[in-house]
Design a protein around this motif. Structure first.
Motif, PDB file in Angstrom:
ATOM      1  N   ASP A 208     -18.816  59.974  -2.709  1.00  0.00           N
ATOM      2  CA  ASP A 208     -19.442  59.152  -3.751  1.00  0.00           C
ATOM      3  C   ASP A 208     -20.241  57.989  -3.166  1.00  0.00           C
ATOM      4  N   GLY A 209     -20.344  57.912  -1.838  1.00  0.00           N
ATOM      5  CA  GLY A 209     -21.136  56.876  -1.190  1.00  0.00           C
ATOM      6  C   GLY A 209     -20.371  55.610  -0.844  1.00  0.00           C
ATOM      7  N   THR A 210     -19.060  55.594  -1.108  1.00  0.00           N
ATOM      8  CA  THR A 210     -18.259  54.426  -0.759  1.00  0.00           C
ATOM      9  C   THR A 210     -18.119  54.337   0.758  1.00  0.00           C
ATOM     10  N   ARG A 211     -18.438  53.170   1.311  1.00  0.00           N
ATOM     11  CA  ARG A 211     -18.319  52.956   2.753  1.00  0.00           C
ATOM     12  C   ARG A 211     -17.010  52.254   3.061  1.00  0.00           C
ATOM     13  N   VAL A 212     -16.322  52.741   4.069  1.00  0.00           N
ATOM     14  CA  VAL A 212     -15.131  52.084   4.607  1.00  0.00           C
ATOM     15  C   VAL A 212     -15.310  51.986   6.112  1.00  0.00           C
ATOM     16  N   ASN A 213     -14.616  51.035   6.712  1.00  0.00           N
ATOM     17  CA  ASN A 213     -14.696  50.867   8.158  1.00  0.00           C
ATOM     18  C   ASN A 213     -13.325  51.093   8.764  1.00  0.00           C
ATOM     19  N   PRO A 214     -13.093  52.303   9.290  1.00  0.00           N
ATOM     20  CA  PRO A 214     -11.809  52.587   9.929  1.00  0.00           C
ATOM     21  C   PRO A 214     -11.688  51.862  11.261  1.00  0.00           C
ATOM     22  N   THR A 215     -10.613  52.112  11.958  1.00  0.00           N
ATOM     23  CA  THR A 215     -10.397  51.534  13.280  1.00  0.00           C
ATOM     24  C   THR A 215     -11.623  51.800  14.151  1.00  0.00           C
ATOM     25  N   PRO A 216     -12.136  50.768  14.838  1.00  0.00           N
ATOM     26  CA  PRO A 216     -13.316  50.960  15.705  1.00  0.00           C
ATOM     27  C   PRO A 216     -13.017  51.900  16.868  1.00  0.00           C
ATOM     28  N   LEU A 217     -14.077  52.379  17.495  1.00  0.00           N
ATOM     29  CA  LEU A 217     -13.919  53.162  18.715  1.00  0.00           C
ATOM     30  C   LEU A 217     -13.137  52.338  19.733  1.00  0.00           C
ATOM     31  N   SER A 218     -12.396  52.999  20.585  1.00  0.00           N
ATOM     32  CA  SER A 218     -11.571  52.290  21.568  1.00  0.00           C
ATOM     33  C   SER A 218     -12.414  51.568  22.615  1.00  0.00           C
ATOM     34  N   THR A 219     -13.622  52.069  22.871  1.00  0.00           N
ATOM     35  CA  THR A 219     -14.549  51.397  23.789  1.00  0.00           C
ATOM     36  C   THR A 219     -15.938  51.413  23.159  1.00  0.00           C
ATOM     37  N   PRO A 220     -16.676  50.319  23.265  1.00  0.00           N
ATOM     38  CA  PRO A 220     -18.047  50.312  22.738  1.00  0.00           C
ATOM     39  C   PRO A 220     -18.902  51.315  23.507  1.00  0.00           C
ATOM     40  N   ARG A 221     -19.695  52.105  22.774  1.00  0.00           N
ATOM     41  CA  ARG A 221     -20.579  53.057  23.427  1.00  0.00           C
ATOM     42  C   ARG A 221     -21.583  53.638  22.437  1.00  0.00           C
ATOM     43  N   ALA A 222     -22.616  54.232  22.972  1.00  0.00           N
ATOM     44  CA  ALA A 222     -23.669  54.869  22.187  1.00  0.00           C
ATOM     45  C   ALA A 222     -23.819  56.304  22.660  1.00  0.00           C
TER      46      ALA A 222
END
Length: 188
Positions: free
Chosen positions: A138-152
């Motif tokens: 339905d387009g609802t955004r949630v922010n789960p636990t971040p990645l364990s290390t920043p990366r792209a």
């Protein structure tokens, strides 16, 4: 043997996605040195070529896509200061804005599990990011636990109830982590 109609405009790195009725190719670069594009081409089961409404924002080599429900989602800003909008195409090729990422960035990776479309990591000069945005149908955004290390530039796959995020740069990474249908994170 017959052939399908070619793309409306030749380009590299368009993002491909599928829903129940179509495969689409969205955005990409029109030449090696040109700006990113907004072009969208679609093909149905009979290989009929259709040109749906173009993207609102230009996308290029760092663009990516996910599928949630029957929506194809496209995100791929030309720069980290570009729009954070995630664009969508329905099974009828109706174009819309599905939602926005929480943080502006390029080189995020995307995929899905059975419940959420996930956009993970990315880069916003001068930093790699560990943020994860997840969107329900339905387009609802949630922010789960971040990645364990920043990366792209990670890769995201889907198996069973998991979206699995692996690899990436910051520098090169061997980290693999998964998000289940409830967005519980598992570091593998």
């Amino acid at each position: 043997r017959s052939s399908a109609t070619p793309l409306s405009v030749a380009r590299s790195n368009p993002q491909g996605g599928t829903n129940e009725n179509y495969v689409i190719f969205a955005g990409g670069r029109v030449s090696d040195y040109a700006a990113h594009s907004k072009y969208v081409d679609a093909y149905n089961r009979e290989l009929v070529h259709i040109e749906p409404e173009q993207l609102s924002n230009q996308t290029g080599v760092s663009s990516n896509r996910a599928t949630i429900g029957n929506q194809i989602l496209i995100f791929g800003p030309a720069t980290a200061t570009s729009s954070m909008a995630i664009e969508s195409y329905s099974p009828e090729l109706v174009h819309g804005i599905f939602g926005e990422l929480s943080v502006p960035r390029t080189n995020a990776s995307s995929g899905n599990n059975d419940t959420y479309a996930i956009f993970a990591g990315g880069y916003s000069s001068p930093s790699y990011l560990n943020v994860v945005d997840a969107f329900s149908s339905d387009g609802t955004r949630v922010n789960p636990t971040p990645l364990s290390t920043p990366r792209a530039q990670t890769s995201v796959g889907h198996v069973g109830q998991y979206a699995i995020v692996g690899g990436g740069t910051s520098p090169a990474s061997s980290v693999v982590e998964a998000y289940d249908d409830s967005l519980v994170q598992y570091i593998l």
